[in-house]
Design a protein around this motif. Structure first.
Motif, mmCIF file in Angstrom:
data_model
loop_
_atom_site.group_PDB
_atom_site.id
_atom_site.type_symbol
_atom_site.label_atom_id
_atom_site.label_comp_id
_atom_site.label_asym_id
_atom_site.label_seq_id
_atom_site.Cartn_x
_atom_site.Cartn_y
_atom_site.Cartn_z
ATOM 1 N N ASP A 1 0.758 -1.247 0.073
ATOM 2 C CA ASP A 1 0.001 0.019 0.109
ATOM 3 C C ASP A 1 1.025 1.261 -0.159
ATOM 4 N N ASN B 1 0.866 4.233 -1.259
ATOM 5 C CA ASN B 1 -0.047 5.438 -1.036
ATOM 6 C C ASN B 1 0.172 5.866 0.273
ATOM 7 N N GLU B 2 -0.091 4.722 1.317
ATOM 8 C CA GLU B 2 0.074 4.852 2.784
ATOM 9 C C GLU B 2 1.511 5.428 3.295
ATOM 10 N N ARG C 1 -6.814 0.229 -3.439
ATOM 11 C CA ARG C 1 -5.913 1.154 -3.025
ATOM 12 C C ARG C 1 -4.958 2.132 -4.261
ATOM 13 N N ASN D 1 3.096 -2.773 -5.620
ATOM 14 C CA ASN D 1 2.728 -2.499 -4.293
ATOM 15 C C ASN D 1 1.956 -1.180 -3.845
ATOM 16 N N GLU D 2 1.452 -0.752 -4.967
ATOM 17 C CA GLU D 2 0.459 0.297 -5.380
ATOM 18 C C GLU D 2 -1.049 -0.361 -4.840
ATOM 19 N N THR E 1 -1.113 -3.663 -3.407
ATOM 20 C CA THR E 1 -1.298 -4.540 -2.189
ATOM 21 C C THR E 1 -1.767 -4.042 -0.952
ATOM 22 N N THR E 2 -2.200 -5.126 -0.083
ATOM 23 C CA THR E 2 -2.903 -4.602 1.034
ATOM 24 C C THR E 2 -1.858 -4.761 2.387
ATOM 25 N N PRO E 3 -2.411 -3.795 3.299
ATOM 26 C CA PRO E 3 -1.212 -3.636 4.664
ATOM 27 C C PRO E 3 -1.673 -4.861 5.769
ATOM 28 N N CYS F 1 -4.026 -10.283 -2.958
ATOM 29 C CA CYS F 1 -4.994 -9.128 -2.958
ATOM 30 C C CYS F 1 -5.939 -9.296 -4.132
#
Lengths: 177, 567
Positions: free
Chosen positions: B259, B261-262, B481, B511-512, B514-516, B530
């Protein structure tokens, strides 16, 4: 007899070290010194993957080569048991590429940087030359980490055939009529 | 690893679970091939036809995210068919009765619809694993990068306990660890819960030993796991618990963590970010200070292989330019922060570490010089102690009572599964040639000539037909995401509905998407699963231009090439 490089799909892991080894063997250290984009990167073999097979495909160095027979300018000849393209004679007509039943020839930008009359980079036929003139023999065989590639020579073929005949003879004695 | 890497070649059966050696570690893959040549049976459990699966005697092509169900179904068969090693279980283990009771439900027929592996194939694999003279398990990120990861590791270890495959040569269980020297990082205590040699930070005796050696007070609390950092920056209300500064070295979370972005939000929100690396990377774009350090050929040190083997690494060339080794930078920072730290060489650091770490104490530089490699534990400095090729000799385990402990629990599905809106699964994988986040290999021209931005998405030919896309075509991939463009790679080696991308590309950064979500024990993210959707791009020329522009802009922001051109 012409020699050739034979791959064993049971050993190949598809790592493509052979492809890099091929380019380094033919282009020399200059690819590490020139600016990226100013040198050509033309492996003369290509890894093929299907569901069940992984193996590099390259020229078989046929005894009666379709590419050599088809070349209109005599740019392909047999040198030291290998079928070799003379890139300086090649006119880029692509006939050999079409004639080759193995897909072992492709057309690439010539690595010597020479230009055509129209100013564009010269396109030439690119195929395995068994590293003719390069010390140590085919680079792909030398760099393969799993020893999945072997140079098959006349002597190797003779030994293999003779061993198989020996085994066949022994097996015949075991057959009771 | 409980065994040594060379032992792989001598096992009678290799049970390879979620591990793709050919792409991750070609040199280990070579051992797998040698084992096969020596007559070993190969069982591969993987959702893709990997190079090992291709040459295996049996390939269990399970559905991603069903590991626990399959592992327990194998345990179930071993018990039900009387193949368990009763003597080993009685002499060396605890918890067998509970295990047996728990896996009763996990019959092959129960696992089949979860794993998409025929019940009969599960039975055959279980029989082969249990009957072989020595069976060795190798597992990789296909086990560890799920939200149910530690459970599966314990489940696999339980299979080895069940069949007595511990305590001798050419058997056991081996996590073939992902990164170069990740074993070393853990061995040296670069973890939030332990000092070097896995000595707990909550153990008062251990803490007092380190306090005495270093002359400072040390915390007795477990620190913050790497993957909890975004939460501690973005959501923590208590200013005292909040993270304000982040010192990152040899790591590129803005590329490798889920993720993105996060992650970018986290890095931008922090008051201060230091990045220490050998080349510019995505994390560097968010850093306040960049400390250039030396690369692998430019410094000395000790490296740990995944089989606990220490080996010396030696400087091959003198570093060029304004760079320092990592240990020199750390010493200078520490000194500037008020704790004077000075070493003359890596041996002084190693000797200090050994003096505080009983299980590594015997691994001296002199001995490493003489033996080449030493596998810990190595406690005694005398030449007699040559280290420990395999662990648990004679069935003696690390629990206080010396017995191995069985483990079983319910299978849990991945945290985010396919839905009508996001009908495909995505797993992040490796490709040979490009290593980790490409900080090194992306700067290696021959490797970049073979593969370059934006990378590929592996898809089944059926899915390609359905979406009407061809090899090499750019396609849009999106999840809840994020979204990106990458190239289509049709391959018969993956099942319909499942897709795979490698995670090092700057432009096609998977990884833009994928989930955290994390494993509750290891805090490792679920990078292997994901839900995504795919969309054909009609205007390919426009898409190609976008990729080109995007790559150029990243390079420009990183200052690559542009500096030279502007001179």
């Amino acid at each position: 007899m012409n020699y050739f490089v034979k791959g064993n799909p049971d050993l190949c892991i598809g790592c493509r070290t052979c492809m890099i080894g091929c380019v380094v063997a033919h282009e020399g250290a200059k690819i590490f010194q020139m600016k990226p984009g100013e040198y050509v990167f033309n492996p003369k073999l290509d890894i093929v993957k299907t569901a069940t097979i992984t193996i590099p495909v390259q020229c078989k160095h046929c005894e009666n080569p379709a590419c050599m027979n088809a070349c209109p300018v005599g740019a392909i000849e047999v040198i030291d048991n290998a079928v070799v393209v003379s890139q300086n004679k090649c006119i880029g007509c692509k006939t050999c590429m079409i004639a080759c039943p193995y897909g072992a020839i492709d057309m690439v930008v010539s690595s010597d940087g020479s230009k055509q009359l129209d100013g564009n980079s010269r396109m030439v036929a690119n195929k395995c030359d068994l590293c003719t003139g390069i010390e140590g023999g085919p680079a792909c065989v030398r760099v393969c980490p799993t020893a999945s590639l072997k140079l098959v020579t006349e002597e190797a073929v003779e030994t293999s055939v003779s061993n198989k005949r020996m085994a066949a003879a022994i097996s015949l004695t075991q057959v009771k009529e | 690893m409980s065994m040594g890497i060379p032992e792989i070649e001598n096992a009678k059966l290799l049970f390879i679970f979620g591990y793709n050696g050919a792409d991750s570690h070609p040199i280990v893959a070579r051992r797998i091939i040698k084992a096969k040549q020596k007559g070993a049976k190969l069982i591969v459990v993987d959702p893709r036809i990997t190079e090992s699966a291709r040459i295996a005697d049996m390939h269990l092509q399970l559905k991603g995210g069903s590991n626990m169900a399959l592992v327990q179904a194998i345990g179930n068969v071993i018990i039900n068919e009387g193949l368990a090693d009763q003597k080993f279980i009685e002499d060396h283990t605890n918890g067998y009765e509970e295990y047996k009771e728990f896996v009763k439900k996990y019959t092959p027929e129960y696992a089949e619809p979860i794993c998409h592996v025929p019940a009969e194939q599960i039975r055959e694999a279980a029989r082969a694993y249990a009957k072989a003279e020595t069976s060795m398990i190798l597992y990789g990120m296909g086990v560890c990068q799920f939200a149910q990861a530690v459970d599966v590791v314990k489940g696999l270890a339980s299979l080895a306990l069940l069949t007595g495959n511990f305590g001798g040569p050419n058997m056991g269980i081996g996590p073939v660890r992902g990164q170069n020297n990740v074993q070393g990082a853990c061995d040296m205590g670069a973890l939030p819960n332990c000092y070097s040699g896995y000595q707990s930070v909550t153990d008062d005796a251990v803490r007092e030993k380190f306090e005495k050696a270093w002359g400072v007070k040390l915390s007795n609390k477990v620190g913050i796991p790497l993957t909890h950092v975004p939460h501690r920056v973005l959501e923590e209300k208590d200013e005292k618990k909040k993270i304000h500064a982040y010192y990152i070295f040899g790591e590129d979370p803005a590329q490798s963590d889920p993720d993105l972005n996060e992650i970018r939000e986290t890095l931008d929100k922090l008051d201060f970010v230091i990045m220490q690396d050998i080349f510019m990377n995505k994390t560097g774009l968010h850093a306040d200070v960049i400390l250039p350090s030396t690369a692998w050929g430019e410094h000395d040190g000790i490296y740990s292989a995944c089989d606990r083997g220490f080996a010396r690494i030696r400087k091959a060339i003198e570093p060029k330019g304004d760079v320092k080794t990592d240990w020199e930078i750390i010493s200078l920072i520490s000194t500037a922060m008020g704790y004077p730290m000075h070493y003359n060489n890596t041996q002084e650091i190693w000797d200090e570490m050994r003096s505080l770490t009983p299980s590594f104490h015997g691994a001296t530089y002199e001995k490493l010089e003489a033996l080449g490699s030493i596998q810990w534990p190595c406690r005694d400095e005398s030449m007699e102690d040559k280290g420990t090729p395999y662990l648990f000799t004679g069935g003696k385990f690390s629990h206080p009572d010396g017995r191995g402990k069985f483990f079983a629990t319910e299978w849990r599905p991945p945290c985010e599964v396919e839905s009508p809106e996001y009908p495909y699964s995505l797993s992040t994988v490796r490709e040979v040639g490009h290593y980790s986040v490409r900080t090194m290999t992306g700067n290696c021209r021959a490797l970049a000539n073979l593969e370059d931005e934006p990378g590929w998405i592996q898809m089944s030919p059926e899915d390609c037909d359905k979406l009407n896309v061809k090899e090499g075509e750019l396609i849009r991939v999106f999840s809840r995401r994020g979204s990106l463009m990458t190239r289509v790679l049709p391959t018969e080696r993956v099942k319909p509905g499942a897709t795979y991308m490698t995670y090092q590309w700057w432009v096609g950064a998977c990884n833009e998407l994928t989930t955290p979500y994390l494993d509750p024990v290891s805090n490792t993210p679920e990078s292997k699963y994901c839900a995504i959707n795919l969309e054909k791009i009609n205007d390919q020329a426009w898409a190609e231009q976008c990729i080109k522009d995007s790559y150029e802009s990243i390079r420009k922001n990183m200052g690559i090439d542009t500096a030279k051109k502007e001179v």
